[in-house]
Design a protein around this motif. Structure first.
Motif, short mmCIF file in Angstrom:
data_model
loop_
_atom_site.label_atom_id
_atom_site.label_comp_id
_atom_site.label_asym_id
_atom_site.label_seq_id
_atom_site.Cartn_x
_atom_site.Cartn_y
_atom_site.Cartn_z
N GLN A 257 -6.63 76.89 -3.37
CA GLN A 257 -5.79 77.39 -4.46
C GLN A 257 -4.58 78.16 -3.93
O GLN A 257 -4.31 79.31 -4.30
CB GLN A 257 -6.61 78.27 -5.42
N LEU A 258 -3.86 77.48 -3.06
CA LEU A 258 -2.65 78.06 -2.47
C LEU A 258 -1.45 77.21 -2.86
O LEU A 258 -1.43 76.00 -2.64
CB LEU A 258 -2.76 78.11 -0.94
N ILE B 276 3.98 78.74 7.35
CA ILE B 276 3.09 78.27 8.41
C ILE B 276 1.97 79.29 8.64
O ILE B 276 0.80 78.92 8.76
CB ILE B 276 3.88 78.03 9.71
N ALA B 277 2.33 80.57 8.69
CA ALA B 277 1.32 81.62 8.92
C ALA B 277 0.30 81.65 7.79
O ALA B 277 -0.91 81.83 8.03
CB ALA B 277 2.01 82.98 9.05
N MET B 278 0.75 81.47 6.55
CA MET B 278 -0.17 81.48 5.41
C MET B 278 -1.11 80.29 5.45
O MET B 278 -2.32 80.42 5.24
CB MET B 278 0.63 81.49 4.11
N VAL B 279 -0.56 79.11 5.73
CA VAL B 279 -1.39 77.90 5.79
C VAL B 279 -2.41 78.03 6.92
O VAL B 279 -3.59 77.69 6.75
CB VAL B 279 -0.50 76.66 5.99
N VAL C 213 -5.32 80.53 5.85
CA VAL C 213 -6.33 80.02 4.91
C VAL C 213 -7.16 78.91 5.55
O VAL C 213 -8.36 78.78 5.26
CB VAL C 213 -5.71 79.54 3.59
N GLN C 214 -6.57 78.14 6.43
CA GLN C 214 -7.33 77.08 7.08
C GLN C 214 -8.32 77.64 8.09
O GLN C 214 -9.32 76.99 8.41
CB GLN C 214 -6.38 76.08 7.75
N GLU C 215 -8.05 78.83 8.58
CA GLU C 215 -8.97 79.48 9.51
C GLU C 215 -10.05 80.28 8.80
O GLU C 215 -10.86 80.96 9.44
CB GLU C 215 -8.19 80.38 10.47
#
Length: 257
Positions: free
Chosen positions: A68-69, A156-159, A162-164
């Motif tokens: 939900q991003l 990029i930092a946000m993606v 959340v992926q981590e």
């Protein structure tokens, strides 16, 4: 469905005129593109004249439905009015929502013939014709409130976060704190604008914000960026002073009651 566009721009270093195709929207389900984003390989162009790395001056909307991003990068957003931001984002955002809704099985009602300006119908989507109430009934809330940021590296930092496994809400709150810090640095010579920024962001004036400032300040000192480290400490001082003033006002008001 990834959507791309062509843009013309001048190299930020040598002013050579460049033309490059870049993305204005894509989804996390497009895993190859997402991997390239995380490798800093999306919407970048190397100038053939001076070999400088340039970020394309294109807005970019990224969506991750599982987490939900919905985040949007808008070049130069710091100097833009809300109306300008809305104009810059309208087409990529509506394209994103149309694609997401289709994959979710959500159908938008057929718009009235007079919903769009005459002769410009092709520039709008069915989503454009929805009222706020209709949009709220049809779509998850997070799709109606994209997080707008001023840097592609922030996307990029946000993606990456959340992926981590970092919670999306936690990522958004950290991002709000970072943007607050940047806004306070930018308004350091304008006390009125700085006070407005602080007043509008009071929920984030907490210990977690101070921890972020202290961590960033230590990092800047370690990297030799003494100037930015000093600015961060000034921001810390301004926040403390603002909080003290607000607490004093609240106490006086309570004493009067």
């Amino acid at each position: 469905m990834a959507v791309s566009a062509t843009c013309r721009f001048n190299c930020g270093t040598c002013e050579t005129e460049l033309e490059q195709n870049g993305f204005v929207y894509f989804d996390a389900i497009e895993t190859e593109l997402t991997a390239k984003l995380l490798e800093h390989e999306v919407n970048r162009e190397t100038c053939p004249n001076c070999m400088a790395d340039n970020i394309l001056p294109l807005p970019l909307v990224f969506h991750d439905g599982e987490r939900q991003l919905l985040v949007a990068y808008v070049p130069g957003v710091e100097q833009m009015s809300q109306e300008d931001i809305a104009d810059a984002l309208r087409l990529p955002y509506e394209t994103a929502i149309t694609d997401i809704a289709e994959r979710m099985g959500i159908e938008f009602p057929e718009p009235d013939a007079a919903a769009f300006p005459r002769g410009e119908e092709e520039l709008y989507t069915r989503f454009s014709a929805l009222t706020q109430e209709q949009a709220a009934e049809l779509l998850p809330e997070y799709l109606l409130r994209p997080t707008v940021v001023s840097s592609l590296d922030v996307v990029i930092a946000m993606v990456q976060a959340v992926q981590e496994g970092m919670g999306t809400q936690e990522v958004l709150e950290d991002m709000a704190r970072l943007q607050l810090i940047n806004a306070l640095i930018e308004t350091r010579d304008d006390p009125i604008a700085r006070r407005k920024v602080l007043r509008h962001n009071e929920p984030y004036l907490d210990e977690e914000l101070f921890e972020v400032i202290d961590t960033l300040s230590e990092q800047m000192v370690e990297e030799g960026n003494i100037e930015l480290g000093g600015k961060l400490q000034l921001v810390r001082h301004e926040i403390l002073r603002y909080k003290n003033v607000q607490e004093t006002k609240a106490k006086k008001k309570k004493d009067k009651e």
